[in-house]
Every structure is written in structure tokens, then in C-alpha cells.
Design a protein around this motif. Structure first.
Motif, PDB file in Angstrom:
ATOM      1  N   GLY A  19      11.974  16.393 -39.933  1.00 19.75           N
ATOM      2  CA  GLY A  19      10.785  15.693 -40.417  1.00 19.75           C
ATOM      3  C   GLY A  19      10.438  14.509 -39.550  1.00 19.75           C
ATOM      4  O   GLY A  19       9.283  14.277 -39.221  1.00 19.75           O
ATOM      5  N   CYS A  20      11.437  13.742 -39.154  1.00 19.68           N
ATOM      6  CA  CYS A  20      11.206  12.593 -38.272  1.00 19.68           C
ATOM      7  C   CYS A  20      10.635  13.051 -36.942  1.00 19.68           C
ATOM      8  O   CYS A  20       9.716  12.439 -36.405  1.00 19.68           O
ATOM      9  N   THR A  21      11.181  14.106 -36.412  1.00 24.08           N
ATOM     10  CA  THR A  21      10.738  14.600 -35.122  1.00 24.08           C
ATOM     11  C   THR A  21       9.290  15.047 -35.169  1.00 24.08           C
ATOM     12  O   THR A  21       8.507  14.731 -34.282  1.00 24.08           O
ATOM     13  N   SER A  22       8.899  15.766 -36.226  1.00 22.65           N
ATOM     14  CA  SER A  22       7.524  16.253 -36.284  1.00 22.65           C
ATOM     15  C   SER A  22       6.538  15.098 -36.450  1.00 22.65           C
ATOM     16  O   SER A  22       5.477  15.106 -35.846  1.00 22.65           O
ATOM     17  N   LEU A  23       6.894  14.081 -37.239  1.00 23.62           N
ATOM     18  CA  LEU A  23       6.003  12.929 -37.391  1.00 23.62           C
ATOM     19  C   LEU A  23       5.881  12.183 -36.069  1.00 23.62           C
ATOM     20  O   LEU A  23       4.797  11.806 -35.644  1.00 23.62           O
ATOM     21  N   TYR A  24       7.019  11.968 -35.416  1.00 20.05           N
ATOM     22  CA  TYR A  24       6.998  11.265 -34.127  1.00 20.05           C
ATOM     23  C   TYR A  24       6.235  12.086 -33.096  1.00 20.05           C
ATOM     24  O   TYR A  24       5.440  11.553 -32.333  1.00 20.05           O
ATOM     25  N   GLN A  25       6.443  13.397 -33.089  1.00 20.58           N
ATOM     26  CA  GLN A  25       5.759  14.274 -32.129  1.00 20.58           C
ATOM     27  C   GLN A  25       4.248  14.211 -32.312  1.00 20.58           C
ATOM     28  O   GLN A  25       3.506  14.245 -31.346  1.00 20.58           O
ATOM     29  N   GLY A  26       3.796  14.100 -33.567  1.00 22.36           N
ATOM     30  CA  GLY A  26       2.361  13.976 -33.818  1.00 22.36           C
ATOM     31  C   GLY A  26       1.777  12.746 -33.156  1.00 22.36           C
ATOM     32  O   GLY A  26       0.722  12.792 -32.522  1.00 22.36           O
ATOM     33  N   THR A  27       2.487  11.629 -33.254  1.00 22.74           N
ATOM     34  CA  THR A  27       2.021  10.383 -32.638  1.00 22.74           C
ATOM     35  C   THR A  27       1.961  10.515 -31.128  1.00 22.74           C
ATOM     36  O   THR A  27       0.986  10.118 -30.491  1.00 22.74           O
ATOM     37  N   VAL A  67      -6.759   0.085 -32.284  1.00 26.64           N
ATOM     38  CA  VAL A  67      -6.345  -0.556 -33.535  1.00 26.64           C
ATOM     39  C   VAL A  67      -5.497   0.408 -34.361  1.00 26.64           C
ATOM     40  O   VAL A  67      -4.414   0.054 -34.844  1.00 26.64           O
ATOM     41  N   ALA A  68      -5.972   1.644 -34.517  1.00 21.35           N
ATOM     42  CA  ALA A  68      -5.235   2.645 -35.299  1.00 21.35           C
ATOM     43  C   ALA A  68      -3.879   2.947 -34.673  1.00 21.35           C
ATOM     44  O   ALA A  68      -2.878   3.089 -35.388  1.00 21.35           O
ATOM     45  N   ALA A  69      -3.838   3.034 -33.366  1.00 20.40           N
ATOM     46  CA  ALA A  69      -2.567   3.302 -32.677  1.00 20.40           C
ATOM     47  C   ALA A  69      -1.587   2.149 -32.895  1.00 20.40           C
ATOM     48  O   ALA A  69      -0.384   2.376 -33.084  1.00 20.40           O
ATOM     49  N   GLY A  70      -2.075   0.920 -32.888  1.00 23.01           N
ATOM     50  CA  GLY A  70      -1.211  -0.226 -33.150  1.00 23.01           C
ATOM     51  C   GLY A  70      -0.646  -0.208 -34.564  1.00 23.01           C
ATOM     52  O   GLY A  70       0.543  -0.470 -34.782  1.00 23.01           O
ATOM     53  N   ILE A  71      -1.499   0.122 -35.516  1.00 29.64           N
ATOM     54  CA  ILE A  71      -1.052   0.229 -36.906  1.00 29.64           C
ATOM     55  C   ILE A  71      -0.035   1.361 -37.032  1.00 29.64           C
ATOM     56  O   ILE A  71       0.992   1.227 -37.695  1.00 29.64           O
ATOM     57  N   GLY A  72      -0.326   2.480 -36.369  1.00 31.65           N
ATOM     58  CA  GLY A  72       0.598   3.614 -36.392  1.00 31.65           C
ATOM     59  C   GLY A  72       1.950   3.267 -35.789  1.00 31.65           C
ATOM     60  O   GLY A  72       2.996   3.669 -36.307  1.00 31.65           O
ATOM     61  N   LYS A  73       1.936   2.504 -34.716  1.00 31.81           N
ATOM     62  CA  LYS A  73       3.188   2.105 -34.070  1.00 31.81           C
ATOM     63  C   LYS A  73       4.030   1.242 -35.009  1.00 31.81           C
ATOM     64  O   LYS A  73       5.233   1.463 -35.159  1.00 31.81           O
ATOM     65  N   ARG A  74       3.382   0.268 -35.652  1.00 32.07           N
ATOM     66  CA  ARG A  74       4.119  -0.593 -36.582  1.00 32.07           C
ATOM     67  C   ARG A  74       4.635   0.209 -37.789  1.00 32.07           C
ATOM     68  O   ARG A  74       5.753  -0.009 -38.255  1.00 32.07           O
ATOM     69  N   ALA A  75       3.824   1.154 -38.264  1.00 32.14           N
ATOM     70  CA  ALA A  75       4.251   1.984 -39.396  1.00 32.14           C
ATOM     71  C   ALA A  75       5.421   2.882 -38.997  1.00 32.14           C
ATOM     72  O   ALA A  75       6.336   3.098 -39.801  1.00 32.14           O
ATOM     73  N   LEU A  76       5.410   3.388 -37.770  1.00 34.05           N
ATOM     74  CA  LEU A  76       6.521   4.216 -37.295  1.00 34.05           C
ATOM     75  C   LEU A  76       7.796   3.383 -37.213  1.00 34.05           C
ATOM     76  O   LEU A  76       8.866   3.847 -37.613  1.00 34.05           O
ATOM     77  N   TYR A  88       3.689   5.492 -43.071  1.00 35.22           N
ATOM     78  CA  TYR A  88       3.525   6.110 -41.767  1.00 35.22           C
ATOM     79  C   TYR A  88       2.569   7.298 -41.836  1.00 35.22           C
ATOM     80  O   TYR A  88       1.724   7.469 -40.963  1.00 35.22           O
ATOM     81  N   VAL A  89       2.686   8.086 -42.876  1.00 32.58           N
ATOM     82  CA  VAL A  89       1.801   9.248 -43.024  1.00 32.58           C
ATOM     83  C   VAL A  89       0.352   8.782 -43.156  1.00 32.58           C
ATOM     84  O   VAL A  89      -0.553   9.347 -42.545  1.00 32.58           O
ATOM     85  N   ALA A  90       0.136   7.723 -43.924  1.00 35.42           N
ATOM     86  CA  ALA A  90      -1.223   7.171 -44.073  1.00 35.42           C
ATOM     87  C   ALA A  90      -1.728   6.630 -42.733  1.00 35.42           C
ATOM     88  O   ALA A  90      -2.886   6.854 -42.360  1.00 35.42           O
ATOM     89  N   ALA A  91      -0.868   5.931 -42.002  1.00 32.84           N
ATOM     90  CA  ALA A  91      -1.266   5.389 -40.699  1.00 32.84           C
ATOM     91  C   ALA A  91      -1.535   6.518 -39.712  1.00 32.84           C
ATOM     92  O   ALA A  91      -2.470   6.438 -38.905  1.00 32.84           O
ATOM     93  N   LEU A  92      -0.744   7.573 -39.789  1.00 24.73           N
ATOM     94  CA  LEU A  92      -0.946   8.707 -38.884  1.00 24.73           C
ATOM     95  C   LEU A  92      -2.294   9.381 -39.139  1.00 24.73           C
ATOM     96  O   LEU A  92      -2.942   9.842 -38.203  1.00 24.73           O
ATOM     97  N   GLU A  93      -2.737   9.387 -40.377  1.00 26.78           N
ATOM     98  CA  GLU A  93      -4.068   9.929 -40.691  1.00 26.78           C
ATOM     99  C   GLU A  93      -5.154   9.085 -40.030  1.00 26.78           C
ATOM    100  O   GLU A  93      -6.124   9.603 -39.483  1.00 26.78           O
ATOM    101  N   GLY A  94      -4.982   7.771 -40.043  1.00 28.59           N
ATOM    102  CA  GLY A  94      -5.925   6.885 -39.348  1.00 28.59           C
ATOM    103  C   GLY A  94      -5.910   7.109 -37.848  1.00 28.59           C
ATOM    104  O   GLY A  94      -6.964   7.087 -37.196  1.00 28.59           O
ATOM    105  N   VAL A  95      -4.738   7.345 -37.304  1.00 24.80           N
ATOM    106  CA  VAL A  95      -4.608   7.643 -35.870  1.00 24.80           C
ATOM    107  C   VAL A  95      -5.340   8.945 -35.553  1.00 24.80           C
ATOM    108  O   VAL A  95      -6.070   9.045 -34.571  1.00 24.80           O
ATOM    109  N   ARG A  96      -5.154   9.945 -36.412  1.00 26.66           N
ATOM    110  CA  ARG A  96      -5.813  11.239 -36.206  1.00 26.66           C
ATOM    111  C   ARG A  96      -7.327  11.086 -36.204  1.00 26.66           C
ATOM    112  O   ARG A  96      -8.020  11.604 -35.330  1.00 26.66           O
TER     113      ARG A  96
END
Length: 128
Positions: A19-27, A67-76, A88-96
Motif C-alpha cells: 500500500g505504501c509503495t502504490s501511494l508513493y508510486q502515484g506521487t 502548491v498541490a505537490a507541496g501539500i502532497g509532499k508534507r502529507a506523504l 495523504y489520500v486527500a492530498a494525492l487527489e489534489g495533486v491528481r
């Protein structure tokens, strides 16, 4: 009984790591797609092939991405520390959303093959 417990613990650990790998891979994939789109856009912009109004839209979309990438990085980072993936999942949606917005502005300017590659990579990142 002890072997069964060990087996179950290892199985759970594997699922957590997967699960960690797939979330990180998405980013990472979103970052690669945006970087590729940026590079293609820079070439077109430097060649004078981008109108001023479009450049303004692309600049705004890129700012949203940053901005979204920065938020995603902090959430990760928080997810790695706490194991709680909800933020992190919510932040990843913003990144997407930000990555998609940026790429969608750049794609019409590209050759068909480059546009298709970016769309395919973005779709792959969204599926993770």
C-alpha cells in the motif's frame, strides 16, 4: 500456533508495504508526467508558439500544481511518520487534479505521439 501468527504478521506487513509503495508510486508518477509536460511546453514557449493568454493559463495551472505537490509532499511525510493515510489520500487527489489541469492545457500544443504518451502516463498515475 506461533508459526501461524508469524505468517499472518508477515502477510499484513506485506500488504502495508504494498500500500505504501502504490501511494508513493502515484506521487512519483504525477511528478514525472508534469515534468515531461513542462519540458515540452518550455520548448514551445521558447520557440514563440504559445499565445500570451494561454501562457497565463498554463502559468496559473503550474502554480496550482506546485502548491498541490507541496501539500502532497508534507502529507506523504506525515503518512510515513504516523501510518495514517487519510490526509495523504486527500492530498494525492489534489495533486491528481492539479497535474491533470496542467497537462490538459499543454497536450493540445504537442504532437499526437507526445500527447498520447503524456495522457497514457497520467492515466497510469491516476489508476495507482
Amino acid at each position: 500456533m506461533k508459526n501461524l501468527r508469524t505468517y499472518l504478521n508477515l502477510t499484513v506487513a506485506c500488504f502495508v508495504l504494498a500500500g505504501c509503495t502504490s501511494l508513493y508510486q502515484g506521487t512519483v508518477t504525477f511528478t514525472k508526467v508534469v515534468k515531461a509536460a513542462q519540458e515540452e511546453y518550455a520548448i514551445l514557449y521558447n520557440d514563440g508558439l504559445v499565445s500570451a493568454p494561454l501562457h497565463e493559463k498554463v502559468s496559473q495551472a503550474h502554480d496550482k500544481w506546485r502548491v498541490a505537490a507541496g501539500i502532497g509532499k508534507r502529507a506523504l511525510q506525515k503518512y510515513k511518520e504516523t501510518g495514517d493515510q487519510s490526509q495523504y489520500v486527500a492530498a494525492l487527489e489534489g495533486v491528481r487534479e492539479a497535474a491533470t489541469g496542467f497537462v490538459n492545457l499543454v497536450v493540445p500544443l504537442l504532437t499526437t505521439s507526445k500527447a498520447e504518451d503524456l495522457k497514457k502516463d497520467l492515466s497510469k498515475a491516476t489508476d495507482l
